[in-house]
Scaffold this motif. Structure first.
Motif, PDB file in Angstrom:
ATOM      1  N   VAL A  61       0.851  -0.755   0.328  1.00  0.00           N
ATOM      2  CA  VAL A  61       0.306  -0.268   0.221  1.00  0.00           C
ATOM      3  C   VAL A  61       1.121   1.250   0.095  1.00  0.00           C
ATOM      4  CG1 VAL A  61      -1.440   1.215   1.298  1.00  0.00           C
ATOM      5  CG2 VAL A  61      -1.910  -1.429   1.104  1.00  0.00           C
ATOM      6  N   PRO A  62       0.839   2.153  -0.673  1.00  0.00           N
ATOM      7  CA  PRO A  62       1.357   3.675  -1.527  1.00  0.00           C
ATOM      8  C   PRO A  62       1.602   4.206   0.464  1.00  0.00           C
ATOM      9  CG  PRO A  62       0.138   3.599  -3.163  1.00  0.00           C
ATOM     10  CD  PRO A  62      -0.988   2.432  -2.035  1.00  0.00           C
ATOM     11  N   PHE A  63       2.604   4.708   0.849  1.00  0.00           N
ATOM     12  CA  PHE A  63       2.796   5.232   1.983  1.00  0.00           C
ATOM     13  C   PHE A  63       1.901   6.686   2.053  1.00  0.00           C
ATOM     14  CE2 PHE A  63       4.707   7.767   5.232  1.00  0.00           C
ATOM     15  CZ  PHE A  63       4.976   6.920   6.194  1.00  0.00           C
ATOM     16  N   ARG A  64       1.088   6.917   1.394  1.00  0.00           N
ATOM     17  CA  ARG A  64       0.670   7.924   1.390  1.00  0.00           C
ATOM     18  C   ARG A  64      -0.859   7.852   1.353  1.00  0.00           C
ATOM     19  NH1 ARG A  64      -2.583   9.327  -3.554  1.00  0.00           N
ATOM     20  NH2 ARG A  64      -0.977   7.645  -5.018  1.00  0.00           N
ATOM     21  N   PHE A  65      -0.886   6.642   1.712  1.00  0.00           N
ATOM     22  CA  PHE A  65      -2.221   6.374   2.268  1.00  0.00           C
ATOM     23  C   PHE A  65      -2.406   5.821   3.503  1.00  0.00           C
ATOM     24  CE2 PHE A  65      -3.263   5.687  -2.664  1.00  0.00           C
ATOM     25  CZ  PHE A  65      -4.782   5.692  -2.366  1.00  0.00           C
ATOM     26  N   MET A  66      -1.356   5.341   4.043  1.00  0.00           N
ATOM     27  CA  MET A  66      -1.336   4.573   5.384  1.00  0.00           C
ATOM     28  C   MET A  66      -1.295   6.208   6.169  1.00  0.00           C
ATOM     29  SD  MET A  66       0.532   2.025   5.712  1.00  0.00           S
ATOM     30  CE  MET A  66       0.396   0.692   5.136  1.00  0.00           C
ATOM     31  N   VAL A  67      -0.608   7.902   5.653  1.00  0.00           N
ATOM     32  CA  VAL A  67      -0.669   9.141   5.917  1.00  0.00           C
ATOM     33  C   VAL A  67      -1.668   9.533   6.646  1.00  0.00           C
ATOM     34  CG1 VAL A  67       1.071  11.164   6.811  1.00  0.00           C
ATOM     35  CG2 VAL A  67       1.752   9.060   5.240  1.00  0.00           C
ATOM     36  N   LYS A  68      -2.375   9.262   5.575  1.00  0.00           N
ATOM     37  CA  LYS A  68      -3.913   9.945   5.789  1.00  0.00           C
ATOM     38  C   LYS A  68      -4.950   9.505   6.818  1.00  0.00           C
ATOM     39  CE  LYS A  68      -6.534  10.091   1.416  1.00  0.00           C
ATOM     40  NZ  LYS A  68      -6.579   8.945  -0.733  1.00  0.00           N
ATOM     41  N   GLY A  69      -4.931   9.074   7.083  1.00  0.00           N
ATOM     42  CA  GLY A  69      -4.749   8.006   8.457  1.00  0.00           C
ATOM     43  C   GLY A  69      -4.592   8.969  10.008  1.00  0.00           C
ATOM     44  N   LEU A  70      -3.277   9.280   9.397  1.00  0.00           N
ATOM     45  CA  LEU A  70      -2.835  10.627  10.803  1.00  0.00           C
ATOM     46  C   LEU A  70      -3.378  12.152  10.520  1.00  0.00           C
ATOM     47  CD1 LEU A  70       1.003   9.792  10.018  1.00  0.00           C
ATOM     48  CD2 LEU A  70      -0.529   8.922  11.896  1.00  0.00           C
ATOM     49  N   LYS A  71      -4.026  12.401   9.451  1.00  0.00           N
ATOM     50  CA  LYS A  71      -4.578  13.758   9.282  1.00  0.00           C
ATOM     51  C   LYS A  71      -5.870  13.289  10.388  1.00  0.00           C
ATOM     52  CE  LYS A  71      -4.889  15.133   5.188  1.00  0.00           C
ATOM     53  NZ  LYS A  71      -5.432  14.749   3.766  1.00  0.00           N
ATOM     54  N   ALA A  72      -6.325  12.909  10.633  1.00  0.00           N
ATOM     55  CA  ALA A  72      -7.561  12.804  12.005  1.00  0.00           C
ATOM     56  C   ALA A  72      -6.911  13.701  13.218  1.00  0.00           C
ATOM     57  CB  ALA A  72      -8.016  11.546  11.957  1.00  0.00           C
ATOM     58  N   ILE A  73      -5.860  12.519  12.985  1.00  0.00           N
ATOM     59  CA  ILE A  73      -5.514  12.582  14.631  1.00  0.00           C
ATOM     60  C   ILE A  73      -4.112  13.889  15.296  1.00  0.00           C
ATOM     61  CG2 ILE A  73      -5.911  10.094  15.181  1.00  0.00           C
ATOM     62  CD1 ILE A  73      -2.429  10.691  15.508  1.00  0.00           C
ATOM     63  N   ILE A  74      -4.274  14.383  13.736  1.00  0.00           N
ATOM     64  CA  ILE A  74      -2.951  15.791  14.450  1.00  0.00           C
ATOM     65  C   ILE A  74      -3.242  16.565  15.797  1.00  0.00           C
ATOM     66  CG2 ILE A  74      -2.497  18.155  13.178  1.00  0.00           C
ATOM     67  CD1 ILE A  74      -2.445  16.849  10.686  1.00  0.00           C
ATOM     68  N   LEU A  75      -4.660  16.914  15.936  1.00  0.00           N
ATOM     69  CA  LEU A  75      -4.969  17.930  16.639  1.00  0.00           C
ATOM     70  C   LEU A  75      -4.270  17.365  18.343  1.00  0.00           C
ATOM     71  CD1 LEU A  75      -6.103  20.477  17.161  1.00  0.00           C
ATOM     72  CD2 LEU A  75      -8.029  19.219  18.295  1.00  0.00           C
ATOM     73  N   LEU A  76      -5.062  15.684  18.146  1.00  0.00           N
ATOM     74  CA  LEU A  76      -4.942  14.798  19.237  1.00  0.00           C
ATOM     75  C   LEU A  76      -3.296  14.726  19.914  1.00  0.00           C
ATOM     76  CD1 LEU A  76      -5.771  13.199  21.770  1.00  0.00           C
ATOM     77  CD2 LEU A  76      -5.203  10.824  20.173  1.00  0.00           C
ATOM     78  N   LEU A  77      -2.324  14.663  18.776  1.00  0.00           N
ATOM     79  CA  LEU A  77      -1.454  14.562  18.611  1.00  0.00           C
ATOM     80  C   LEU A  77       0.162  15.992  19.236  1.00  0.00           C
ATOM     81  CD1 LEU A  77       0.851  12.335  18.086  1.00  0.00           C
ATOM     82  CD2 LEU A  77       1.326  13.553  15.359  1.00  0.00           C
ATOM     83  N   ALA A  78      -0.862  17.011  18.560  1.00  0.00           N
ATOM     84  CA  ALA A  78      -0.204  18.536  18.939  1.00  0.00           C
ATOM     85  C   ALA A  78      -0.559  18.729  20.365  1.00  0.00           C
ATOM     86  CB  ALA A  78      -1.513  19.577  17.887  1.00  0.00           C
TER      87      ALA A  78
END
Lengths: 267, 294
Positions: A61-78
């Motif tokens: 699976v291309p890496f950028r598809f994996m990273v898509k899921g990260l968008k949802a947790i940006i706030l939580l991460l910050a």
């Protein structure tokens, strides 16, 4: 806009990971997630990183598809990063007004961030390589033991797969009702939150009515095709562990043990 | 033994208000008698509310008659113990293709029936292969039903029934929500199943053009079977059908009107081709005789 919603995020390619039994992937993901919380050594994180990226390569699976899921947790991460960074007491690195950043804070924040990112990446590998159906099947089979405690496992799995089938249909229907009402002067776009929420009421009522009607129709169609619950039901493609599944289990278990023993290392 | 034997069947819908008091009772079927031979293709016509859909649901025990009996291959639909056997031998296809497809992949949906019958995996796979082949949907086996057109979905639904190896298929207005080409495909599939597999077909519809292909037409009105015969017999009775607010196929109607105007055409012409067969010689005769109207 409503059509953009995708359900599940299965990425259809053929890879050794795609071909694994969903139960293997479920168990593997669980162990991987657990392992992230077992270690607090640098070596542990290194091993987890190597493991994760090998699996990602294997999944094709291309890496950028994996990273898509990260968008949802940006706030939580910050949030969690800044809390850890600013609020951990210890040796002061530098000070900016009343904010002080410590060595310990920096490390915990970094590890926390890595943990969160790896959590999300790890579970997206599972959803990206497993169809929602296979996932439901896997859950039904691996949670089968809960039937003994009176949990209707088969029924829940059936409901999940029917829900998956009907989400796009209901989304389309919502779109249709929305257009029909916009054509008659309804306004879904303007106004504040409350006004918008209120505009949804005349949308939800017909949607619910139609959903109930569909449910009635569907239950009749299921009965007409001899559905009588999970008892005595067979599967066209029953889940069967293969050689690859055994290998995968061994690899994951070795990985898990290694991760657990990193705590014995000095760093 | 008859495939379907309904005798003195009554069915009523009871509408209740919030306090469970009976508000309205409407009789959907009143003393209906109807039997269907094995291997035949029967079309049931009737306008909305004539009781034809209710009748369909009685045929595999989805609803039970209030009075009278419905026998499927000699099994009483009221016997709980034979319910599965009845549903297996008398499959059903409904109007809305979306509301009868259960799975997210075509082949899994076709497998749903056989899975419920508790068959072995390899037998299920074989039946799914066969069923998809018979309805001409093999190429779509791994597709999501959401990607298919209405006619294709309806053929998948038919395959789902065929995979249970039924003796009889009841289709309740299967083409009502389809476009003309989807409708044609579904009708062709159903006719093939009848001719090649010998499956008894009970087709409920209000498209007269579709009824032309049946061996026998039953016209229902107000919960009773009021007309019964071959398509030719039924469609010769144009005025009677009109009184039941039913139309006739276009060709039949044209022939009927022309006959009223004095053209020597027989009653019960069903298709355009047939009508042309009679009309062309007439025109030619006119052409050589009078010369004026040619």
């Amino acid at each position: 806009m409503l059509r953009d919603i995708t359900i599940g995020q299965y990425y259809p390619v053929s890879s050794p990971l795609h071909r694994l039994d969903p139960r293997t992937k479920l168990a593997g993901t669980m162990l991987y997630l657990l392992s992230l919380f077992m270690t607090d050594r640098l070596t542990g994180y290194l091993i987890a990183t190597v493991f994760l990226f090998t699996v990602i390569r294997l999944s094709r699976v291309p890496f950028r598809f994996m990273v898509k899921g990260l968008k949802a947790i940006i706030l939580l991460l910050a949030l969690s990063v800044s809390f850890n960074m600013f609020l951990t007491p210890g040796r002061e690195l530098f000070r900016l007004g009343f904010i002080s950043i410590t060595y310990e804070g920096l490390f915990t924040a970094a590890f926390m961030a890595i943990r969160l990112v790896y959590l999300v990446l790890g579970s997206s590998i599972m959803t990206l390589t497993t169809t929602p159906n296979a996932l439901t099947d896997g859950l039904e089979k691996s949670l089968g033991f809960m039937k003994r405690f009176g949990v209707p496992v088969h029924e829940i799995a059936m409901m999940m797969s029917i829900a998956l089938r009907f989400i796009p249909i209901l989304v389309e229907e919502t779109d249709k009702i929305m257009k029909a009402q916009t054509a008659r002067g309804a306004d879904f776009e303007s106004g504040g939150l409350i006004k918008k929420a209120r505009a949804m009421v005349p949308l939800l009522v017909p949607l619910f009515i139609s959903a109930f009607r569909r449910a009635l129709d569907l239950s009749m169609a299921m009965e007409a095709r001899c559905y009588h619950g999970g008892e005595g039901r067979t599967k066209m493609k029953p889940l069967r562990y293969g050689k690859n599944d055994r290998i995968a289990y061994v690899i994951v278990i070795i990985y898990f043990i290694v991760m657990g023993s990193t705590n014995l290392l000095p760093f | 033994m008859k495939m379907i034997e309904a005798s003195h069947v009554f069915y009523e819908y009871v509408q209740r208000d919030e306090n469970d008091n009976i508000e309205e009772v409407s009789m959907a079927l009143k003393d209906l008698n109807l039997s269907v031979d094995k291997g035949s293709f029967v079309c049931i016509l009737g306008h909305n509310g004539s009781g034809k859909s209710t009748f369909a649901k009685l045929l595999n025990g989805l609803q039970l008659p209030k009075e009278g009996t419905v026998l499927i291959s000699g099994m009483d639909t009221r016997e709980d113990s034979s319910l599965l056997a009845i549903r297996k031998s008398c499959g059903m296809v409904f109007q809305n293709p979306d509301n009868q497809i259960i799975a997210n992949v075509v082949e899994e949906d076709v497998a749903f029936g056989p899975e419920n019958l508790g068959l072995q995996s390899d037998e299920i796979v074989r039946r799914v292969d066969e069923a998809l082949e018979k309805v001409g949907m093999s190429a779509f086996r791994m597709k999501s039903p959401n990607m298919l057109s209405g006619g294709q979905k309806q053929r998948v639904a038919i395959a789902g029934v065929v995979a249970m190896k039924p003796e009889c298929i009841v289709l309740d207005e299967p083409t009502a929500m389809l476009d003309p080409s989807g409708r044609r495909d579904v009708i062709r599939t159903v006719r093939e199943l009848n001719k090649k597999e010998g499956i008894t077909i009970v087709h409920i519809t209000h498209y007269m053009e579709e009824a032309v292909y049946a061996d026998r037409i039953v016209v229902m009105d107000d919960g009773k079977a009021v007309m019964d015969g071959t398509p030719r017999e039924i469609f010769s009775r144009v005025e009677e059908l009109r009184e039941l607010s039913l139309s006739v196929p276009q060709a039949t109607e044209l022939a009927h009107e022309l006959r009223k105007e004095g053209l020597p055409l027989p009653e019960g012409i069903l298709t355009m081709e047939e009508l042309l067969q009679y009309l062309v010689p007439l025109m030619k005769n006119k052409g050589t005789g009078g010369g004026k109207n040619a």
